[in-house]
Write an enzyme that holds these catalytic residues in place. Structure first.
Site, PDB file in Angstrom:
ATOM      1  N   SER A 129      70.671  38.574  78.813  1.00  0.00           N
ATOM      2  CA  SER A 129      68.954  38.312  77.944  1.00  0.00           C
ATOM      3  C   SER A 129      68.981  37.103  77.989  1.00  0.00           C
ATOM      4  O   SER A 129      70.164  35.446  77.517  1.00  0.00           O
ATOM      5  CB  SER A 129      70.414  38.396  76.250  1.00  0.00           C
ATOM      6  OG  SER A 129      68.865  38.093  75.706  1.00  0.00           O
ATOM      7  N   LYS A 152      66.541  40.528  80.475  1.00  0.00           N
ATOM      8  CA  LYS A 152      66.621  40.996  79.124  1.00  0.00           C
ATOM      9  C   LYS A 152      65.035  40.059  78.812  1.00  0.00           C
ATOM     10  O   LYS A 152      66.468  39.132  79.037  1.00  0.00           O
ATOM     11  CB  LYS A 152      67.614  41.433  78.333  1.00  0.00           C
ATOM     12  CG  LYS A 152      66.805  41.352  76.718  1.00  0.00           C
ATOM     13  CD  LYS A 152      67.909  42.414  76.184  1.00  0.00           C
ATOM     14  CE  LYS A 152      67.686  41.189  75.009  1.00  0.00           C
ATOM     15  NZ  LYS A 152      69.267  42.068  73.575  1.00  0.00           N
ATOM     16  N   LYS A 176      63.549  38.526  76.355  1.00  0.00           N
ATOM     17  CA  LYS A 176      63.177  37.856  74.687  1.00  0.00           C
ATOM     18  C   LYS A 176      61.714  37.901  74.571  1.00  0.00           C
ATOM     19  O   LYS A 176      61.061  36.447  75.420  1.00  0.00           O
ATOM     20  CB  LYS A 176      63.997  36.980  74.011  1.00  0.00           C
ATOM     21  CG  LYS A 176      65.150  36.915  73.662  1.00  0.00           C
ATOM     22  CD  LYS A 176      65.872  38.335  72.770  1.00  0.00           C
ATOM     23  CE  LYS A 176      67.469  37.818  72.640  1.00  0.00           C
ATOM     24  NZ  LYS A 176      67.327  38.618  71.541  1.00  0.00           N
ATOM     25  N   GLU A 183      63.168  46.825  73.362  1.00  0.00           N
ATOM     26  CA  GLU A 183      64.260  46.671  72.063  1.00  0.00           C
ATOM     27  C   GLU A 183      63.613  46.153  70.518  1.00  0.00           C
ATOM     28  O   GLU A 183      62.749  45.164  70.793  1.00  0.00           O
ATOM     29  CB  GLU A 183      65.651  46.002  72.665  1.00  0.00           C
ATOM     30  CG  GLU A 183      67.044  45.537  71.496  1.00  0.00           C
ATOM     31  CD  GLU A 183      68.066  45.432  72.202  1.00  0.00           C
ATOM     32  OE1 GLU A 183      67.700  44.809  73.757  1.00  0.00           O
ATOM     33  OE2 GLU A 183      68.736  44.611  71.339  1.00  0.00           O
ATOM     34  N   LYS A 190      75.721  47.446  69.171  1.00  0.00           N
ATOM     35  CA  LYS A 190      76.993  46.432  68.506  1.00  0.00           C
ATOM     36  C   LYS A 190      77.691  46.590  67.837  1.00  0.00           C
ATOM     37  O   LYS A 190      77.159  47.218  66.640  1.00  0.00           O
ATOM     38  CB  LYS A 190      75.612  45.420  68.026  1.00  0.00           C
ATOM     39  CG  LYS A 190      75.143  44.631  69.660  1.00  0.00           C
ATOM     40  CD  LYS A 190      74.401  43.287  68.607  1.00  0.00           C
ATOM     41  CE  LYS A 190      72.924  43.126  68.725  1.00  0.00           C
ATOM     42  NZ  LYS A 190      72.316  41.694  68.971  1.00  0.00           N
ATOM     43  N   GLY A 226      74.878  42.079  72.431  1.00  0.00           N
ATOM     44  CA  GLY A 226      76.073  40.797  72.197  1.00  0.00           C
ATOM     45  C   GLY A 226      75.485  40.113  71.149  1.00  0.00           C
ATOM     46  O   GLY A 226      73.998  40.386  70.532  1.00  0.00           O
TER      47      GLY A 226
HETATM   48  O1  OSB Z   1      69.238  41.254  69.485  1.00  0.00           O
HETATM   49  O2  OSB Z   1      70.347  41.366  71.102  1.00  0.00           O
HETATM   50  C1  OSB Z   1      69.507  40.402  70.154  1.00  0.00           C
HETATM   51  C2  OSB Z   1      71.752  37.157  70.787  1.00  0.00           C
HETATM   52  C3  OSB Z   1      71.870  36.985  68.946  1.00  0.00           C
HETATM   53  C4  OSB Z   1      71.583  37.884  68.171  1.00  0.00           C
HETATM   54  C5  OSB Z   1      70.355  39.530  68.445  1.00  0.00           C
HETATM   55  C6  OSB Z   1      70.314  39.578  69.849  1.00  0.00           C
HETATM   56  C7  OSB Z   1      71.411  38.537  70.910  1.00  0.00           C
HETATM   57  C8  OSB Z   1      70.978  38.732  72.296  1.00  0.00           C
HETATM   58  C9  OSB Z   1      71.864  37.975  73.474  1.00  0.00           C
HETATM   59  O3  OSB Z   1      70.298  39.011  72.797  1.00  0.00           O
HETATM   60  C10 OSB Z   1      73.355  38.634  73.790  1.00  0.00           C
HETATM   61  C11 OSB Z   1      74.098  38.201  74.040  1.00  0.00           C
HETATM   62  O4  OSB Z   1      73.902  38.252  75.455  1.00  0.00           O
HETATM   63  O5  OSB Z   1      75.256  38.011  73.225  1.00  0.00           O
HETATM   64 MG    MG Z   2      68.579  43.323  70.412  1.00  0.00          MG
END
Ligand code: OSB
Ligand code: MG
Length: 369
Positions: free
Chosen positions: A136, A162, A164, A215, A264, A292
């Protein structure tokens, strides 16, 4: 099987991230993690609470999670012992607080599996011994900076990227990554609820880029709006924040609010509920993947085990330890050929390294049962 618990340690650790992680809801530079350790007659069990410092991703936050564990959840555990499968029912009278509940259930499960000599993966029903890993990638200050970051991850072997996104950082970064790395790159985006249905036209521009999914484009409780948006986009909608239980997953699937689910375990109250969502989604032909929360090796171990279940047909946000931390509190998870091995030892198959743990610990509290 009943596990008799003598008490629970709530330990807080400070884990600086290797680089700031920016999402549409904020910037993280360090993880303030709550670890839960249950002590039983013949051993112990560990878990990590995924709650973040501030209630931005969801309503939970780490101080709140510790408070509800100390005052309500831990005291509710039966004194004569409990089976991990019954923890959910015991905690049911208390609403919400899924991340806190998940951590307690997971620690009990770890203790129980360690005594039984069974791994999380074997217990949950893992169908493979390693899982493909995605990464991510946070919002950056510039496109060149983003391309450098993505290139680094691709070089490390990540099989899926992924990005953001948020209003003002969506079509252009996606276009730039596609142009630079080509159409074969498995690519998806995560908005963390930053848009509304009014933005449908803007989000539809992402349809040109062959994304695996988008997402959580809309707000957590916009289940109906997600179903409407799904009709306006070709890109599959994946829900993260909106799915807090198997009941939510069932509702979302029947409404047509999503065609993919990010599972999750912490968000849904634990690995047992996570498995129920997996089973439900699988029965409906809905692909799932493991999300995650920037976990240490303790949370990662269980996530990697879950990600090995047969319905997890998309790469997860189960990245290697070094994507997050210079030094993890466990033996680090290291990517090999874009995959992480599913731990095979009893329980989580890993535990905190005492010296590292002591170095990063900021507080510890003992709750006797
Ligand atoms: O929205 O998936 C999410 C991290 C913290 C809170 C929300 C999210 C995320 C990530 C990172 O996208 C996921 C990871 O690498 O642990
Ligand atoms: Mg997410």
């Amino acid at each position: 099987m009943k596990t008799k618990i003598s008490g629970v340690e709530l330990r807080r650790i400070a884990m600086p991230l290797v680089a700031p992680f920016r999402t549409s809801f904020g910037v993280e530079t360090s993880r303030d993690v709550l670890l839960v350790r249950v002590v039983t007659a013949d051993g112990e069990g560990w878990a990590e609470c995924a709650a973040m410092s501030e209630p931005r991703y969801c309503s939970e936050y780490v101080d709140g999670a510790q408070d509800v564990l100390r005052r309500f959840l831990i005291p509710a555990l039966p004194k004569d012992g409990v089976d991990a499968n019954a923890v959910g029912r015991v905690l049911e009278p208390f609403t919400g607080h899924h991340m806190a509940k998940s951590a307690l259930e997971t620690a009990v499960l770890d203790a129980q599996l360690r005594s039984a000599g069974e791994s999380f993966g074997a217990y949950l029903g893992a169908a493979r011994d390693r899982v493909p890993c995605g990464v991510s990638v946070g919002i950056m200050d510039s496109i060149p900076q983003l391309l450098d970051a993505v290139e680094g991850y691709i070089t490390e072997g990540y099989v899926r990227i992924k990005l953001k996104i948020e209003p003002g950082w969506d079509v252009e970064p996606v276009r730039a990554v596609r142009e630079r790395f080509g159409d074969d790159l498995l690519l998806q985006v995560d908005a963390n609820a930053a848009y509304t249905l009014v933005d449908a036209q803007q989000l539809a521009k992402l349809d040109d880029f062959g994304l695996l999914l988008i997402e959580q484009p809309l707000a957590n409780d916009d289940m109906v709006q997600h179903a409407q948006l799904a009709k306006l986009l070709r890109t599959p909608i994946c829900l993260d924040e909106s799915i807090e239980s198997a009941a939510h997953a069932a509702a979302a699937i029947s409404l047509g609010a999503c065609s993919v689910i990010n599972i999750k375990p912490a968000r849904v109250g634990g690995y047992l509920e996570a498995r129920r969502i997996h089973d439900l989604a699988r029965a409906h032909g809905i692909p799932v993947w493991c999300g995650g929360m920037l976990e240490t090796g303790i949370g990662r171990a269980a996530n990697v085990a879950l990600a090995a279940l047969p319905g997890f047909t998309l790469p997860g946000d189960t990245s290697g330890s070094r994507r997050y931390f210079a030094t993890d509190i466990t033996e680090p998870f290291v990517l090999a050929d874009g995959h992480l091995d599913v731990p095979t030892g009893p329980g989580l198959g890993t535990e905190p390294l005492p010296d590292v743990l002591d170095e990063v610990t900021t507080s510890s509290e003992w709750i006797p049962l």
